[in-house]
Motif scaffolding. Structure first.
Motif, PDB file in Angstrom:
ATOM      1  N   UNK B   1      -6.723 -10.593  -6.641  1.00 21.29           N
ATOM      2  CA  UNK B   1      -6.392  -9.713  -5.495  1.00 21.29           C
ATOM      3  C   UNK B   1      -7.145 -10.137  -4.224  1.00 21.29           C
ATOM      4  N   UNK B   2      -8.475 -10.405  -4.394  1.00 22.43           N
ATOM      5  CA  UNK B   2      -9.249 -10.835  -3.227  1.00 22.43           C
ATOM      6  C   UNK B   2      -8.714 -12.165  -2.697  1.00 22.43           C
ATOM      7  N   UNK B   5      -5.682 -11.495  -0.695  1.00 22.09           N
ATOM      8  CA  UNK B   5      -6.068 -10.924   0.608  1.00 22.09           C
ATOM      9  C   UNK B   5      -6.570 -12.024   1.543  1.00 22.09           C
ATOM     10  N   UNK B  85      -0.199  -9.277 -13.667  1.00 21.92           N
ATOM     11  CA  UNK B  85      -0.319  -8.281 -12.576  1.00 21.92           C
ATOM     12  C   UNK B  85       0.011  -8.881 -11.208  1.00 21.92           C
ATOM     13  N   UNK B  96      -3.086  -3.359   1.446  1.00 20.25           N
ATOM     14  CA  UNK B  96      -4.518  -3.270   1.770  1.00 20.25           C
ATOM     15  C   UNK B  96      -4.798  -3.986   3.096  1.00 20.25           C
ATOM     16  N   UNK B 103      -7.339   0.410  10.064  1.00 18.47           N
ATOM     17  CA  UNK B 103      -8.541   1.247  10.007  1.00 18.47           C
ATOM     18  C   UNK B 103      -9.731   0.572  10.693  1.00 18.47           C
ATOM     19  N   UNK B 104      -9.852  -0.754  10.533  1.00 21.94           N
ATOM     20  CA  UNK B 104     -10.980  -1.452  11.155  1.00 21.94           C
ATOM     21  C   UNK B 104     -10.868  -1.391  12.679  1.00 21.94           C
ATOM     22  N   UNK B 107     -11.575   2.089  13.804  1.00 22.97           N
ATOM     23  CA  UNK B 107     -13.003   2.408  13.682  1.00 22.97           C
ATOM     24  C   UNK B 107     -13.793   1.802  14.837  1.00 22.97           C
ATOM     25  N   UNK B 135      -3.176   6.622  14.200  1.00 28.52           N
ATOM     26  CA  UNK B 135      -3.409   5.813  12.997  1.00 28.52           C
ATOM     27  C   UNK B 135      -2.586   6.352  11.827  1.00 28.52           C
ATOM     28  N   UNK B 136      -2.588   7.685  11.678  1.00 27.99           N
ATOM     29  CA  UNK B 136      -1.816   8.276  10.563  1.00 27.99           C
ATOM     30  C   UNK B 136      -0.328   7.995  10.750  1.00 27.99           C
ATOM     31  N   UNK B 210      -4.308  13.419   6.984  1.00 27.45           N
ATOM     32  CA  UNK B 210      -4.907  12.190   6.436  1.00 27.45           C
ATOM     33  C   UNK B 210      -4.627  12.000   4.950  1.00 27.45           C
ATOM     34  N   UNK B 211      -4.845  13.064   4.173  1.00 29.85           N
ATOM     35  CA  UNK B 211      -4.652  12.931   2.721  1.00 29.85           C
ATOM     36  C   UNK B 211      -3.186  12.686   2.387  1.00 29.85           C
ATOM     37  N   UNK B 214      -2.291   9.081   3.053  1.00 32.56           N
ATOM     38  CA  UNK B 214      -2.768   8.141   2.025  1.00 32.56           C
ATOM     39  C   UNK B 214      -1.958   8.265   0.741  1.00 32.56           C
TER      40      UNK B 214
END
Lengths: 305, 237
Positions: B1-2, B5, B85, B96, B103-104, B107, B135-136, B210-211, B214
Motif C-alpha cells: 500500500x505504501x 502511495x 489484496x 488515501x 487534508x494536508x 491543515x 474540505x467536506x 465531518x463524520x 468520512x
C-alpha cells in the motif's frame, strides 16, 4: 564508526534541528508577544511547532545521507485497523474518566449524578462524531510530531541504549525519550499551556509534570508504532489526545449546574488541570503497557509457530 | 500500500509541482490584504479568506480529478488484480492520496489563516470554519464521483460528472429565479447569514458533517473496489 556512535551523532543532529527550529519560532513569539497564550499568534506558533520534528527528521536523514529506510511510514491498514481504532476511541474513555474523577474529587457531592442525568444524548453523540471527523482531517499535525519523536528519536535511542537487559534498556529509552519530548514543550508550558500559570513552582513544576506525562504518552504512542510498524496510528492517536480528551471532559462537565464561582475555579484552577493530566497519563500508560504485552505475546506465538 | 502511495506521488509529481505555486499564490494572497490594508474589517477578511479557500480547493480538485487517468491501462489492471489484496490496495491508495492531499493543504492553510487574522488583529475562526466546510464538500464530491470514474473510465465518468454538475447548476439557477433570495440581499447580508449559520450552537448539520463525510468516503471506496474490474472494459490496452 560504531553503530552506537553513528546513532548518537544522528540523534544529536536531529535534536539540535528539532529543538532549534521550534525554539526559534517561540523565541520570536516570546520576544514580540511575551509569555502568554492570549494572542492570535499563539495558534500559529503551536501549529507550526508541531511540524518541526517531522521537518527535523527529513533534514537529518538528508544531512547524514541516512536515506528513508526504517522511517515507519509503512501503511498496512488491514490487520492494523484496531490500532487506529484504539487511537481514536481511548481519548473518549479518557475524557469520560477525567470528568468522573473531577466530579468525585473537586466538585460538590451530587455532581456526578447531575452530570450524567443532564446529558443530551444526541448532542453528546454529535460532539463525538464531530471530534472524530476533525481529528482525522488534522492528522498532519500529529504526524508532524510523531514522525520525529516515534519515527526517528525512539529508534535511535533504542540503538544507543541497547543492552542485554532488554526491559531495562527499554525503560531507559522511555524515560529519556519522554523527558526530551517534555522539555521540547517547555516554552508553551511556560506560556500557560496545559497547567495555566497560577500554581506553586511555576513554570518548573509544570515542565516537570509535562515530562512525566510525556513519558506515559510516549510509552502508549511507541507501543502503537511498534505494534503497527507505522507512525500513522500514533499520529492519529496524538491528534485525538489533543482534540478529543479535553473537549469531551469540558462538554461533560458543562452539563453540571454549578455556581459561577465553582465554574471559574474549575476553569482556572490548577487542581483540575492536574487531575486532567494525571488521569490521562495513567490511562495512556496502562493502554501502552497492555498493547506492548499483547504484542509481545503475539510475537512469541508467531515465533513458536 | 505504501508503495502504491509512493507511486501516486511519483506519477503525479509534475502536477504536484505545477499546483504548488498556485496554492502558494492563493495562500500568500490571503495574507497580503492583512499587511497592505491595516484597517481591513472582520467581514472583509472573511471574504478574502473564503475566496482564497474556494480557489485553493478548486486547484486541488483539478489535480484530484485526473488521478485515475494514469492507471487506466488494461495490463496494469490485470497485474494489480493478480496481486494479493491488489484491487483493495490500488483503490485505497487513490482514496488515501486524495484525502491526504486535501487534508494536508487545508491543515497548512489553517495556520496561514490564523496568521492572517493575527496580522489583522481580527478573528479568523470563521474563515477556518468555512475552509473546513469546503474540505467536506470536496471529499463528498470525490466520494460521489469516484465510483462512476472507476466503473466507466475517466472519459465517461467525467461526462457523468459534467451532467451532475450541470444539474446542480441548473437547480441553482432555478432557485435563483424562483427561490427565497432574501438571505442574499447584499454580500454583507449573505456573509452575516452564513456566519450566523456556521457559528450557531447545537448546529447538528455542522457537527455531523465531518463524520458523515468520512463514512460516505469509506462506502465510496468499498463500492469502487467492487466496480474496479468492470471499468477495465473502457481502458486502453
Amino acid at each position: 564508526m560504531t553503530n552506537k556512535k553513528l546513532a548518537a551523532k544522528r540523534l544529536i543532529i536531529f535534536l539540535l534541528l528539532s529543538f532549534g527550529m521550534t525554539y526559534a519560532l517561540f523565541f520570536i513569539y516570546i520576544i514580540n508577544i511575551g509569555w502568554t497564550m492570549d494572542s492570535s499568534w499563539y495558534g500559529v506558533m503551536t501549529a507550526s511547532g508541531m511540524l518541526m520534528p517531522a521537518a527535523a527528521n527529513i533534514l537529518t536523514r538528508i544531512i547524514t545521507k541516512e536515506g528513508f529506510e526504517n522511517s515507519f511510514l509503512r501503511m498496512k491498514i488491514s490487520g492494523n485497523i484496531r490500532y487506529f481504532a484504539i487511537g481514536m476511541i481511548l481519548p473518549v474513555f479518557s475524557g469520560v474518566i477525567i470528568s468522573v474523577v473531577v466530579c468525585m474529587t473537586i466538585l460538590p457531592k451530587g455532581s456526578l449524578g447531575n452530570m450524567f442525568s443532564n446529558i443530551d444524548a444526541a448532542y453528546f453523540f454529535s460532539i463525538i462524531t464531530y471530534l472524530f471527523g476533525i481529528t482525522v482531517a488534522g492528522t498532519l499535525f500529529g504526524f508532524g510530531e510523531e514522525f520525529g519523536w516515534r519515527g526517528y528519536m525512539t529508534p535511535k535511542l533504542e540503538i544507543l541504549f541497547d543492552s542485554e537487559k532488554k526491559r531495562l534498556s527499554q525503560i531507559i529509552v522511555f524515560i529519556i525519550g519522554g523527558t526530551i519530548w517534555g522539555l521540547w514543550h517547555a516554552p508553551i508550558i511556560a506560556c500557560g499551556h496545559n497547567f495555566g500559570k497560577d500554581y506553586p513552582g511555576y513554570p518548573w513544576l509544570g515542565i516537570g509534570l509535562m515530562c512525566i506525562s510525556c513519558i506515559c504518552f510516549g510509552i502508549y504512542l511507541t507501543a502503537l508504532t511498534k505494534a503497527s510498524g507505522s507512525v500513522l496510528p500514533a499520529a492519529l492517536a496524538h491528534m485525538s489526545i489533543n482534540n478529543i480528551t479535553n473537549s469531551l471532559s469540558s462538554t461533560l462537565l458543562g452539563n453540571i449546574k454549578m455556581s459561577d464561582e465553582i465554574a471559574e475555579s474549575l476553569n482556572s484552577g490548577f487542581s483540575y488541570k492536574l487531575i486532567d493530566m494525571t488521569v490521562m497519563s495513567a490511562v495512556f500508560l496502562a493502554a501502552g503497557v497492555l498493547i506492548m504485552i499483547t504484542n509481545a505475546k503475539k510475537k512469541k506465538i508467531e515465533k513458536t509457530l | 500500500m505504501f508503495g502504491l502511495l509512493y507511486k501516486e506521488v511519483i506519477v503525479h509529481k509534475k502536477q504536484l509541482i505545477m499546483i504548488s505555486p498556485v496554492i502558494i499564490f492563493f495562500t500568500g494572497w490571503c495574507i497580503v490584504p492583512s499587511i497592505t490594508t491595516p484597517d481591513l474589517n472582520e467581514w472583509e477578511l472573511i471574504l478574502v479568506l473564503t475566496l482564497c479557500s474556494i480557489m485553493t480547493i478548486l486547484t486541488l480538485a483539478m489535480l484530484e480529478m485526473g488521478i485515475f487517468e494514469a492507471d487506466e491501462i488494461k495490463k496494469w489492471q490485470a497485474y494489480i488484480a493478480s496481486t494479493p489484496d491488489g484491487i483493495k490496495n490500488q483503490i485505497a491508495s487513490k482514496y488515501v492520496f486524495n484525502a491526504a492531499l486535501s487534508c494536508s493543504v487545508v491543515s497548512l492553510l489553517t495556520i496561514v489563516y490564523q496568521a492572517a487574522g493575527a496580522i489583522n488583529g481580527t478573528d479568523a475562526t470563521i474563515g477556518i470554519i468555512i475552509l473546513m466546510q469546503l474540505l467536506w464538500i470536496q471529499l463528498l464530491i470525490r466520494a460521489l464521483e469516484t465510483p462512476f470514474i472507476i466503473c466507466f473510465g475517466s472519459k465517461q465518468g467525467n461526462l457523468i460528472r459534467m451532467i451532475i454538475m450541470g444539474a446542480a447548476i441548473f437547480a441553482f439557477i432555478v432557485y435563483g429565479l424562483f427561490g427565497d433570495l432574501s438571505v442574499f440581499g447584499s454580500l454583507k447580508d449573505f456573509l452575516e447569514w452564513m456566519v450566523d449559520f456556521l457559528t450557531k450552537s447545537n448546529n447538528y448539520i455542522l457537527m455531523l458533517t465531518p463524520a458523515v463525510t468520512w463514512v460516505l468516503y469509506y462506502i465510496s471506496y468499498r463500492i469502487s473496489c467492487i466496480l474496479y474490474l468492470k471499468g477495465g472494459e473502457h481502458y486502453d490496452k
